[in-house]
Scaffold this active site. Structure first.
Site, mmCIF file in Angstrom:
data_model
loop_
_atom_site.group_PDB
_atom_site.id
_atom_site.type_symbol
_atom_site.label_atom_id
_atom_site.label_comp_id
_atom_site.label_asym_id
_atom_site.label_seq_id
_atom_site.Cartn_x
_atom_site.Cartn_y
_atom_site.Cartn_z
ATOM 1 C CG HIS A 174 102.283 -15.202 -83.770
ATOM 2 N ND1 HIS A 174 103.836 -15.448 -83.201
ATOM 3 C CD2 HIS A 174 101.729 -14.679 -82.606
ATOM 4 C CE1 HIS A 174 103.774 -15.418 -81.959
ATOM 5 N NE2 HIS A 174 102.704 -15.056 -81.435
ATOM 6 C CG HIS B 147 98.618 -16.126 -72.811
ATOM 7 N ND1 HIS B 147 98.887 -14.693 -72.756
ATOM 8 C CD2 HIS B 147 99.300 -16.430 -73.953
ATOM 9 C CE1 HIS B 147 99.560 -14.307 -73.659
ATOM 10 N NE2 HIS B 147 99.342 -15.318 -74.435
#
Length: 786
Positions: A271, A522
């Site tokens: 991010h 993930h």
């Protein structure tokens, strides 16, 4: 003047040149007009062959006299407009005929005018460009590109390598081109800009926000320009959801060394790097939920829904046949150059802590107190003597947040996804506290520094700490020693500088990194997130899906520390093709709902609409063998995974990059397989070599002294956690790895194994340290909770 003729080879007919004929008294104006009309009619009939005989254009640099904006050699076709334009303006002297296509500035202007009828673009006042405005310009440029590609029959190679060379500043495009994309004024300085511009003085846009993702290789669009990728046969790829449920079921394997802290730091860094610009709902600034179940005329024009098959094992239980998904905006290249669709990044392309500080002066100012260099915080636990939380998000309270009622608020930080899941919120809180911890210490050793100097110096140190932890603790676990050495990612030691800056390296984020490779985490996500006590004992856990966009547990005193203890003690899932159902069936699940989104399908859909080539293309790029048979993949990934691929894909080249990358067997001493290791290492190599402000560099206005560099190299994530939590007093030396008595022991926070940074190395006047009475008062009354 000699008589001349123009030969249309394909028509095998000869006409007198009108420019010469007009000088003959025997030819009337009417005849000239008819002759020109006949000539244009012939040209219209055989426009594809005109390129064979166009004379070499005479290119002028005096504005109105220009003929060619771009000359492309080889077969192609020219428009009637360009043919007539060249015919009537060409030199009176005989010229040789060569095979080439000439695109005029006038043709570009005509394409601009046509595109402007469909796409509205307006320059915002004071050049305050929103990403939606940039997206509109991007769509306009894409429309112009498609127009020219069709008109001139441009090949994929010409679209990639030649069309972007066309100087659009000499066309009407200049009137809508954002100034910051073509005219950035830079000067060397000690502190980097928030928007990342001027990271490179020679290429000011490199590494800046609102820049296109960097293509590692030519994108694969179904139509060559814009449409999402299809199979090599030209048929549709398997549905994204079919790939998800077939290749990536939840089998719950665990890695026996890495902790959930690897995921936490990885997402925090992700991010810092990437946020794809997509259309947002004007109310809550979340992705618009107006694709599924709407008539075509009522849908968002960027809708690219994820279709759910009728026999889906999970969604059929709820009658769900569609998941909402919108395409990314088309970006704008520096100088508003033309070319294929390219998405763009809302964040900076360098590792600069924008998760903490934002990517604009305005946003950074909103996060600051305005005194003592501090960031705003929320003293919710002041009466308990505990450290502060992040400030409340009051401006757009529902942005990235699922609130149970209007009186409950999520948190505000430098990056809008701070509330995406509670673990990420914890990381944001930790690093905001670290900034204030450093600003407070710098005020003690430099009591004469004003708010701006304290803020910028603390920010400069925090960015260096983030870079150091990433390359010294995170990447070695992720990539392994061999890959680190191969890609030049190993850090220097002590006070030695690393003089590896290269102004020819673009540090911008790679498209394959953003849309696939750095989504490796993930695979590591746990089904539940655990809380542990300060004595390293399990307390409780909560389903991951219940913590997404709901970080409200942090409003309970002491829970912040318990989650951090859990991050360091909970084992991560294995790096493999198994993905927890918490994100394949329940992602962003609303309160009371029984189903949510599918993160794996989102990954597939995003990669395809980006035009990311298939997994096999990247294997080849990274020096691995190409395979035309699925059997060749046995050994590279589990046999059962290969058989699953064979059941739904026509050809190995069709396999999506993210899916193939997470399915590879890891390299020795690495969590990743060779393809993802290659892409991620390339990105981090570019980040280090292409950043003029990199913390190890010498001879820059931003360079640290050798003594300061030694202090920064003492930084450990464990020390940052000790300094910015309330209850934790023992911790393993490397929190991203499970504790081990010999190689990763737990040590007291107060031990010399985890030394603190000595901020006296930043003192300008050491003899005056601690002599300012305001600093003593401030420290006494406010320092405890900052």
């Amino acid at each position: 003047m000699r008589n001349k003729s123009f030969v249309l080879v394909s028509l095998n007919c000869k006409f007198a040149n009108p420019a010469t004929a007009r000088n003959r008294s025997t030819l009337s104006a009417h005849v000239s007009f008819l002759l020109l009309a006949l000539l244009l009619a012939c040209a219209w009939r055989e426009s594809k062959s005109l390129v064979q005989v166009l004379p070499p254009p005479i290119v002028h640099n005096n504005g109105a006299g220009e003929e060619c904006a771009l000359i492309i050699d080889g077969p192609g076709r020219s428009s009637l407009y360009d043919y007539a334009y060249h015919l009537l303006r060409r030199s009176a002297e005989p010229t040789a005929y060569v095979s080439r296509t000439c695109i005029t500035y006038e043709a570009v202007n005509r394409a601009f005018i046509e595109a402007s009828k469909r796409i509205f673009v307006s320059k915002p006042p004071n050049e305050k460009w929103r990403f939606e405005d940039i997206g509109a310009v991007g769509e306009l440029l894409l429309d112009i590109t498609s127009n020219l590609a069709y008109t001139y029959g441009l090949t994929t190679e010409q679209l990639d390598n030649l069309l972007p060379l066309l100087d659009t500043s000499k066309t009407l495009i200049r009137d809508v081109c954002p100034a910051f994309l073509s005219n950035v004024q830079c000067k060397a300085g000690k502190y980097r800009r928030f928007d990342g511009l001027c990271t490179n003085l020679e290429h000011p846009s490199w590494g800046g926000s609102l820049q296109p993702f960097v293509r590692l290789m030519t994108p694969k669009f179904a139509d060559g320009i814009n449409a999402p990728r299809v199979a090599v046969s030209g048929r549709d790829l398997p549905l994204a959801r079919v790939v998800s449920q077939t290749i990536h079921p939840d089998e719950g394997f665990h890695d026996h060394a890495g902790t959930v802290m690897v995921i936490a730091w990885g997402q925090f860094i992700d991010h810092d790097y990437t946020l794809t610009a997509t259309p947002l709902d004007p109310y809550d600034r979340n992705d618009p939920e107006e694709c599924c179940g709407r008539l075509p005329q009522d849908k968002n024009p960027y809708c690219n829904e994820i279709i759910i098959p009728e026999d889906d094992y999970f969604y059929r239980l709820f009658g769900v046949r569609c998941l909402n998904f919108v395409r990314a905006f088309s970006g704008v290249r520096p100088g508003c150059r033309l070319g294929k669709r390219v998405p763009f990044n809302l964040l900076t392309g360098v590792l600069d802590g924008n998760t903490i500080y934002g990517v604009s002066d305005e946003y950074a100012n909103k996060l600051r107190t305005g005194y003592a260099g501090l960031l705003r915080m929320n003293p919710v636990f002041e009466k308990y003597g505990l450290k502060d939380l992040l400030p409340l998000k009051l401006d757009i309270p529902d942005e990235g947040c699922t609130r149970p009622n209007k009186s409950m608020y999520c948190f505000d930080a430098g990056e809008i996804r701070v509330n995406e899941q509670l673990v990420l919120t914890c990381m944001h809180t930790l690093m905001a506290r670290e900034h204030n911890h450093l600003a407070r210490g710098l005020a003690l050793v430099n009591p004469h520094w004003d708010d701006e100097t304290l803020f910028q110096e603390a920010r400069r140190i925090v960015i260096a700490q983030i870079q150091h932890i990433t390359y010294n603790e995170f990447l070695p676990i992720l990539l392994g020693r061999n890959v680190m050495q191969k890609f030049g990612l190993t850090l220097e030691k002590d006070g030695r500088y690393w003089d590896g800056y290269d102004s020819s390296v673009n540090p911008g984020v790679l498209d394959a990194f953003a849309a696939a490779a750095f989504r490796f985490g993930h695979s590591l996500l746990p089904t539940a997130v655990e809380r542990w006590s300060k004595a390293h004992k399990f307390i409780a856990s909560k389903r991951l899906s219940d913590l997404i966009r709901r970080p409200f547990d942090l409003y309970r005193a002491g829970v912040f520390d318990e989650y951090f203890m859990g991050l360091m003690n909970q084992v991560a899932q294995a790096m493999d093709d198994s993905i927890t159902q918490e994100v394949t069936n329940h992602l962003f699940k609303k309160v009371g709902a029984k189903h949510g989104m599918d993160l794996v399908s989102l990954n597939m859909q995003r990669g395809r609409e980006f035009g990311i080539p298939g997994y096999m293309e990247f294997r080849k790029l990274c020096g691995l063998p190409w395979s035309d048979s699925f059997e060749d993949l046995f050994g590279s990934m589990p046999n059962e995974t290969v058989r699953r691929y064979m059941s739904i894909f026509e050809h190995p080249a069709d396999v999506d990059l993210w899916s193939g990358g997470v399915s590879e067997r890891p390299l020795p001493e690495s969590m990743l397989g060779p393809t993802f290791a290659c892409i991620i290492a390339t990105q981090f190599s570019n980040t280090r070599r292409g950043d003029r402000f990199w913390y190890e560099l010498p001879n820059q206005p931003s360079s640290f002294t050798p003594a300061q560099l030694r202090e920064i190299r003492k930084t450990k994530l464990a020390r940052v956690i000790c300094d910015n939590t309330d209850l934790i007093d023992t911790i393993q030396v490397y929190p991203m790895v499970l504790p081990d008595h010999e190689i990763n022991p737990r040590v007291p926070c107060k031990s010399g194994v985890l030394p603190s940074i000595d901020l006296s190395k930043w003192a300008e006047y050491p003899q005056q340290t601690y002599q300012n009475p305001f600093v003593r008062i401030y420290n006494t009354h406010f320092g405890q909770r900052l």
